[in-house]
Write an enzyme that holds these catalytic residues in place. Structure first.
Site, PDB file in Angstrom:
ATOM      1  N   ALA A 137     -11.847  -4.314   7.614  1.00 27.69           N
ATOM      2  CA  ALA A 137     -13.171  -4.677   7.091  1.00 27.69           C
ATOM      3  C   ALA A 137     -14.182  -3.544   7.226  1.00 27.69           C
ATOM      4  CB  ALA A 137     -13.712  -5.952   7.733  1.00 27.69           C
ATOM      5  N   GLY A 138     -13.728  -2.379   7.682  1.00 29.14           N
ATOM      6  CA  GLY A 138     -14.640  -1.249   7.854  1.00 29.14           C
ATOM      7  C   GLY A 138     -15.245  -0.774   6.544  1.00 29.14           C
ATOM      8  N   LYS A 155     -15.885   6.721  -1.505  1.00 30.61           N
ATOM      9  CA  LYS A 155     -15.695   6.973  -0.072  1.00 30.61           C
ATOM     10  C   LYS A 155     -14.716   8.116   0.153  1.00 30.61           C
ATOM     11  CE  LYS A 155     -11.954   3.611   0.610  1.00 30.61           C
ATOM     12  NZ  LYS A 155     -11.544   2.344   1.225  1.00 30.61           N
ATOM     13  N   ARG A 200       0.821  -1.217   0.000  1.00 35.90           N
ATOM     14  CA  ARG A 200       0.000   0.000   0.000  1.00 35.90           C
ATOM     15  C   ARG A 200       0.849   1.258   0.000  1.00 35.90           C
ATOM     16  NH1 ARG A 200      -4.163  -1.857   4.708  1.00 35.90           N
ATOM     17  NH2 ARG A 200      -2.302  -3.026   5.349  1.00 35.90           N
ATOM     18  N   GLN A 201       2.135   1.110   0.294  1.00 37.73           N
ATOM     19  CA  GLN A 201       3.066   2.245   0.247  1.00 37.73           C
ATOM     20  C   GLN A 201       3.787   2.216  -1.105  1.00 37.73           C
ATOM     21  OE1 GLN A 201       5.535   2.663   3.811  1.00 37.73           O
ATOM     22  NE2 GLN A 201       4.141   1.308   4.918  1.00 37.73           N
ATOM     23  N   ASP A 230     -14.158   1.330  -3.607  1.00 37.46           N
ATOM     24  CA  ASP A 230     -13.632   2.699  -3.692  1.00 37.46           C
ATOM     25  C   ASP A 230     -13.269   3.007  -5.139  1.00 37.46           C
ATOM     26  OD1 ASP A 230     -11.099   1.483  -4.150  1.00 37.46           O
ATOM     27  OD2 ASP A 230     -10.706   1.436  -2.006  1.00 37.46           O
ATOM     28  N   HIS A 285      -1.231  -4.843  -4.600  1.00 34.71           N
ATOM     29  CA  HIS A 285      -2.147  -3.731  -4.350  1.00 34.71           C
ATOM     30  C   HIS A 285      -2.134  -2.748  -5.513  1.00 34.71           C
ATOM     31  CE1 HIS A 285      -4.628  -1.043  -2.026  1.00 34.71           C
ATOM     32  NE2 HIS A 285      -3.761  -0.064  -2.164  1.00 34.71           N
TER      33      HIS A 285
END
Length: 313
Positions: A227-228, A195, A99-100, A172, A133
């Site tokens: 999981a939010g 989002k 993710r970075q 997203d 990712h």
């Protein structure tokens, strides 16, 4: 002159032992013996209990947290190189720190590139991974990258459900390309959950772009962390009139209260792979194995076969 194939040896890191065993079973060869020696202060040192000289060595280890998993893989690579392995492939089902992948704000690290540099410096000749990712992370390496596609595993399962009103959703805007690629297997439409975040792992607001009334919705993502996002998207989708909502996520990071969040969500099920072992069981989480796909990929690499042939669903 016929191709010469070097002996193949598969070794597992401690973080991915169960998956490595399944890969070895599918490949038809037992895992090699490696010992992880630990010191009282937490330092550790892997050592091979058999020769790897002249062998094509495949080291299987996902680099999820803690960072010991990455460090263990680096030490295993270094040990294999110093033991005169012929060719070293890092099989990293889940590539941590992915993710970075860019500087999205001032004075931050690009962790995905740093990991690539570390693996290359340690001595790998090739890396095999799944559902990065960001696909452009492949460009961080100056060596061959086998980027396996998880849709080969997920599409047959989704088809087996026989959903009549299937529609694909992205949780997203950033995942819209992934969702569209997945939707092509079903000739399905795509909706997007837009989002806005206050900060990492905390959503401020969300809205749906597209119509989900009367549809069986399948959310597509690569990583499920807290999981939010999936729980909020599922609630909103059902509120907008969908028949059902499921989620497909390759890598079940599932940190914090993620299991509780999934259990209490509107999701019918969360479909994941075994790139990261689950910390606990959940009636709503279904795990599909990546072992057959990785075993075939390892065989094709060793036999100089095609990797792209494995992408056919």
């Amino acid at each position: 002159m016929p191709l010469q194939f070097n002996p193949v040896k598969l070794f597992a890191g401690t973080g991915t032992k169960e998956l490595a065993k399944r890969i070895a079973e599918q490949y038809g060869k037992p895992l090699g013996d490696v010992t992880l020696n630990r010191f009282s202060d937490g330092e550790f040192q892997p050592s091979y209990d058999e020769t790897v000289r002249g062998c094509d060595v495949f080291l299987i280890q996902s680099t999820y947290q803690p960072s010991d998993n990455l460090m263990e893989l680096l030490l295993m690579v270094d040990a294999a190189k110093r033991a005169s392995a012929h060719y070293i492939t890092a099989v990293v089902p889940y590539y941590g720190l992915a993710r970075q992948d860019r500087k999205d704000k001032p004075r931050v690290a690009i962790g995905a590139k740093l990991v690539a540099n570390l693996l290359k410096s340690a001595g790998i000749h090739r890396i095999m991974t799944m559902d990065l990712h960001a696909a452009q992370i492949q460009g961080f390496f100056d060596i061959p990258v086998d980027h396996l596609d998880g849709s080969v595993i997920f599409v047959p399962y989704i088809k087996s459900l026989g959903l009549d009103n299937l529609i694909i959703a992205s949780p997203d805007m950033g995942g819209s390309y992934r969702a569209r690629t997945f939707a092509k297997f079903f000739n399905a439409e795509v909706v997007i959950c837009d989002k806005r975040r206050k900060r990492a792992n905390e959503i401020e607001s969300m809205s749906i772009i597209g119509d989900v009334v009367g549809q069986d919705v399948v959310l597509i993502d690569d990583i499920c962390d807290t999981a939010g996002t999936l729980a909020k998207a599922a609630a909103l989708i059902m509120e907008k009139g969908a028949n059902s909502v499921r989620a497909v996520c390759t890598h079940p990071v599932l940190s914090g209260k993620a299991y509780e969040t999934v259990e209490n969500s509107m999701l019918t099920e969360l479909i994941v792979t075994d790139t990261i072992p689950l910390k606990q069981e959940s009636a709503k989480i279904r795990v599909l194995s990546t072992a057959p796909l990785f075993a075939k990929a390892i065989a094709n690499v060793n036999e100089h076969g095609s990797i792209s042939d494995l992408f056919n669903v």
